[in-house]
Motif scaffolding. Structure first.
Motif, short mmCIF file in Angstrom:
data_model
loop_
_atom_site.label_atom_id
_atom_site.label_comp_id
_atom_site.label_asym_id
_atom_site.label_seq_id
_atom_site.Cartn_x
_atom_site.Cartn_y
_atom_site.Cartn_z
N MET A 1 0.72 -1.28 0.00
CA MET A 1 0.14 -0.22 0.18
C MET A 1 0.99 1.19 0.18
O MET A 1 2.01 1.35 0.48
N THR A 2 0.47 2.37 -0.76
CA THR A 2 1.08 3.54 -0.57
C THR A 2 0.62 4.42 0.65
O THR A 2 -0.43 4.13 1.12
N ASP A 3 1.31 5.61 0.81
CA ASP A 3 0.99 6.29 2.14
C ASP A 3 -0.24 6.99 1.89
O ASP A 3 -1.06 6.85 2.81
N TRP A 4 -0.65 7.36 0.74
CA TRP A 4 -2.02 7.93 0.61
C TRP A 4 -3.14 7.15 0.90
O TRP A 4 -4.08 7.28 1.17
N THR A 5 -2.82 5.97 0.39
CA THR A 5 -4.06 4.61 0.53
C THR A 5 -4.00 4.25 2.02
O THR A 5 -5.13 4.32 2.68
N ASP A 6 -2.89 4.39 2.45
CA ASP A 6 -2.92 4.14 4.39
C ASP A 6 -3.66 5.54 4.78
O ASP A 6 -4.38 5.28 5.72
N GLU A 7 -3.30 6.67 4.29
CA GLU A 7 -3.85 7.83 4.84
C GLU A 7 -5.49 7.86 4.68
O GLU A 7 -6.25 8.12 5.52
N ALA A 64 -15.06 14.93 9.91
CA ALA A 64 -14.25 13.55 9.63
C ALA A 64 -14.62 13.32 8.05
O ALA A 64 -13.47 12.99 7.24
N TRP A 65 -15.76 13.26 7.54
CA TRP A 65 -16.23 12.76 6.21
C TRP A 65 -15.60 13.94 5.19
O TRP A 65 -15.36 13.27 4.12
N GLY A 66 -15.81 14.96 5.44
CA GLY A 66 -15.20 16.11 4.60
C GLY A 66 -13.82 15.87 4.44
O GLY A 66 -13.39 15.87 3.31
N SER A 67 -13.06 15.80 5.35
CA SER A 67 -11.63 15.31 5.42
C SER A 67 -11.33 14.30 4.58
O SER A 67 -10.28 14.22 3.77
N TRP A 68 -11.91 13.15 4.70
CA TRP A 68 -11.90 12.05 4.01
C TRP A 68 -11.94 12.23 2.32
O TRP A 68 -11.43 11.81 1.60
N SER A 69 -13.05 12.94 2.35
CA SER A 69 -13.58 13.34 0.75
C SER A 69 -12.48 14.17 0.16
O SER A 69 -12.17 13.94 -1.10
N LEU A 70 -11.92 15.08 0.90
CA LEU A 70 -10.78 15.90 0.51
C LEU A 70 -9.55 15.28 0.08
O LEU A 70 -8.91 15.21 -1.07
N LEU A 71 -9.31 14.16 1.13
CA LEU A 71 -8.16 13.44 0.82
C LEU A 71 -8.29 12.30 -0.45
O LEU A 71 -7.53 12.08 -1.23
N ASP A 73 -10.30 13.15 -2.97
CA ASP A 73 -10.38 13.84 -4.29
C ASP A 73 -8.91 14.13 -4.70
O ASP A 73 -8.76 13.88 -6.02
N ALA A 74 -8.01 14.38 -3.71
CA ALA A 74 -6.42 14.69 -3.89
C ALA A 74 -5.83 13.28 -4.53
O ALA A 74 -5.00 13.41 -5.16
N THR A 75 -6.47 12.19 -3.94
CA THR A 75 -5.65 10.98 -4.43
C THR A 75 -5.91 10.60 -5.78
O THR A 75 -5.19 9.92 -6.32
N VAL A 76 -7.25 10.70 -5.97
CA VAL A 76 -7.88 10.53 -7.34
C VAL A 76 -7.16 11.23 -8.44
O VAL A 76 -6.86 10.77 -9.55
N ARG A 77 -6.85 12.48 -8.16
CA ARG A 77 -6.50 13.46 -9.10
C ARG A 77 -4.93 13.13 -9.14
O ARG A 77 -4.26 13.78 -10.22
N SER A 78 -4.29 12.43 -8.40
CA SER A 78 -2.61 12.31 -8.50
C SER A 78 -2.37 11.25 -9.67
O SER A 78 -3.17 10.36 -9.81
#
Length: 78
Positions: A1-7, A64-71, A73-78
């Motif tokens: 797993m990558t770091d962002w997947t763990d996050e 918490a769900w907003g933070s999850w969503s932002l994260l 969205d950021a990982t999908v765009r990467s």
């Protein structure tokens, strides 16, 4: 797993914990509301500590769900 997947997994787990706490707070409020309705003083329920705890828990869940969503969205765009 990558770091962002763990996050992302950690953020989701955190949001689920907040959602569980919100559910418990809501159940406590419903008991207070039922008692208030039986006594004829419904407004008492809205002024109760249980109501405020439930609303605080809802805000925490939303954040918490907003933070999850932002994260996510950021990982999908990467």
């Amino acid at each position: 797993m990558t770091d962002w997947t763990d996050e992302l997994a950690a953020a989701e787990a955190q949001a689920e914990r907040f959602q569980d706490a919100e559910s418990q707070a809501e159940q406590k409020f419903h008991l207070v509301r039922e008692q208030a309705e039986e006594s004829g003083d419904v407004n008492r329920a809205l002024e109760s500590e249980e109501f405020h705890q439930w609303m605080n828990a809802r805000r925490a869940t939303d954040l918490a769900w907003g933070s999850w969503s932002l994260l996510k969205d950021a990982t999908v765009r990467s």
